[in-house]
Structure formats: structure tokens, C-alpha cells
Design a protein around this motif. Structure first.
Motif, PDB file in Angstrom:
ATOM      1  N   ASP A  85     -51.719   0.694 -20.864  1.00 40.23           N
ATOM      2  CA  ASP A  85     -51.555  -0.784 -21.028  1.00 40.23           C
ATOM      3  C   ASP A  85     -52.940  -1.045 -20.401  1.00 40.23           C
ATOM      4  O   ASP A  85     -53.264  -1.068 -19.298  1.00 40.23           O
ATOM      5  N   GLU A 142     -40.680  -0.465 -18.366  1.00 38.55           N
ATOM      6  CA  GLU A 142     -40.010  -1.751 -18.555  1.00 38.55           C
ATOM      7  C   GLU A 142     -38.616  -1.808 -18.138  1.00 38.55           C
ATOM      8  O   GLU A 142     -38.003  -2.784 -17.616  1.00 38.55           O
ATOM      9  N   LYS A 150     -45.436   2.812 -18.204  1.00 40.59           N
ATOM     10  CA  LYS A 150     -44.682   2.507 -19.499  1.00 40.59           C
ATOM     11  C   LYS A 150     -43.539   3.496 -19.730  1.00 40.59           C
ATOM     12  O   LYS A 150     -43.733   4.669 -19.753  1.00 40.59           O
ATOM     13  N   CYS A 182     -46.748  -7.151 -24.024  1.00 42.07           N
ATOM     14  CA  CYS A 182     -45.863  -6.878 -22.888  1.00 42.07           C
ATOM     15  C   CYS A 182     -45.292  -8.234 -22.166  1.00 42.07           C
ATOM     16  O   CYS A 182     -44.277  -8.344 -21.952  1.00 42.07           O
ATOM     17  N   TYR A 242     -40.841  -6.386 -28.602  1.00 40.16           N
ATOM     18  CA  TYR A 242     -42.086  -5.572 -28.422  1.00 40.16           C
ATOM     19  C   TYR A 242     -42.359  -5.002 -29.621  1.00 40.16           C
ATOM     20  O   TYR A 242     -43.483  -5.205 -30.226  1.00 40.16           O
TER      21      TYR A 242
END
Length: 213
Positions: free
Chosen positions: A9, A48, A106, A19, A72
């Protein structure tokens, strides 16, 4: 140099908008909270699922996690644009027989969604996600695990990321660490610990490696 490992990310893809969007929807729906991008960024580190479990007040955490992935996936195409320059960089590194990998906080599930959507699926020799470690960044556990799987030593490896946590993890693993600010949105504008190199564009990075531009 035998291996280059990337954060995801804000480093390999401009996924921060999706996100933020997904987290904002989760906290609004389940806690009735309006969170800014900065407030969400301050939660980064765990995956997450870890962020939701650690920060959501509502007890329906598993339902909230499913809602996160729904948002998402649903809006990925509209909020995340494929970066051809980065895709070409990855392919050129593979042509040079340099092993490439990902070490990201992630979760595997969202990373898989992004890799498929951005035509990066199958490119990497190793992928370590937030699901694969006990200690998230800035701990170097995941980075050291990636080196072990790739069978490379730290002096032959570069780690590239856009956040303080990335830089600290790279320095702790004793690998050459590059802080990048080459995407429209990245996590850290000023690094608290100085990386070995700061790079502002993919072209600049290629030049530093003597990779064909």
C-alpha cells in the motif's frame, strides 16, 4: 543485489484511497464514527482484521471485517488505478533474475484482490502479509521470514516502503532500505529514521540500479 522486497500500500499501488474508504465505511456503519484519513493511518501496522479487532467498539467484529472486504472489493476498480510504470519495473527486475517479494501489513485476502485487479498476480517470488507474522511492522519478523524463504542474505537485499514502519523494519533487518514517495499518495512525508536512500520517482530508482529506463 539478489532480491528486492516491496511494501504494498502506497509503494507498489496507490491503494490508500480504497483502504481509507473501506475503513471509513466500517467505522461509520458499526461505531457511527466519522474518521479522517489521518486517524485511520494512525491505526496502520496490523492487518485490516487486526485494525478492526483492535479499534472497533462494536462487538460484531467478524461482521465488520466482512463488510470491510465487501467495500474494498466493490470499489477497488474505481478508486485504484493500475500504475504501468511500476508494473514494468517489476517485470524488468524479473528479467534481470532479481528475486522480488512483498512484505506488507495488509491481510492476504485484500492483497489477493488488489494483485488480481492490478495484473500483479503471480509476479512475486515470496509474499509475506500481516496474516503471516506475529509481530507487525515496524518489527522485522516478516522481512526476515521473506529473506529465509528466498534464501538470500541481508547484504544482498533491498527493502522498499513508504512509511516509517517500513523504514524501521528494513533497518532492523539490516537490509539496504529505500523510502519511496513515487505515488500520488504515500504514508510518510518525513521519515523519523533516515533510510539509506529516498526516491521520488520510479525512473530515479531505475537509474540508481542501472536498470533500463
Amino acid at each position: 543485489m539478489r532480491a528486492i522486497i516491496f511494501d504494498f500500500d502506497g509503494t507498489l499501488a496507490n491503494t490508500l484511497p480504497i483502504c481509507f474508504y473501506a475503513f471509513q465505511n466500517v467505522f461509520k456503519k458499526f461505531d457511527n464514527k466519522d474518521l479522517s484519513s489521518e486517524e485511520i493511518k494512525d491505526m496502520f501496522g496490523p492487518s485490516e482484521t487486526g485494525i478492526i479487532r483492535n479499534n472497533l467498539s462494536n462487538p460484531n467484529k467478524e461482521e465488520a471485517i466482512e463488510y470491510y472486504y465487501e467495500k474494498y472489493s466493490e470499489h477497488h476498480k474505481s478508486l485504484v488505478v493500475s500504475n504501468l510504470e511500476i508494473l514494468e519495473l517489476l517485470k524488468s527486475l524479473k528479467e534481470l533474475d532479481i528475486k522480488i517479494g512483498i512484505f506488507t501489513g495488509k491481510a492476504k485476502r485484500s492483497l489477493d484482490i488488489s494483485l488480481k485487479a492490478l495484473d500483479m498476480d503471480g509476479l512475486f517470488d515470496v509474499i509475506i502479509t500481516g496474516d503471516d507474522v506475529i509481530n507487525p511492522k515496524p518489527d522485522s519478523e516478516g522481512l526476515l521470514k521473506a529473506l529465509s524463504i528466498l534464501e538470500v542474505i541481508n547484504s544482498d537485499t533491498i527493502y522498499i516502503g513508504d512509511s516509517d514502519a517500513d523504514v524501521i523494519a528494513g533497518m532492523r533487518a539490516n537490509v539496504f532500505t529505500i523510502g519511496v514517495q513515487w505515488l500520488p499518495e504515500y504514508q510518510t512525508s518525513t521519515f523519523s529514521e533516515q533510510p539509506n536512500l529516498i526516491v521520488k520517482s520510479v525512473k530515479e530508482f531505475k537509474s540508481s540500479l542501472k536498470v533500463g529506463v
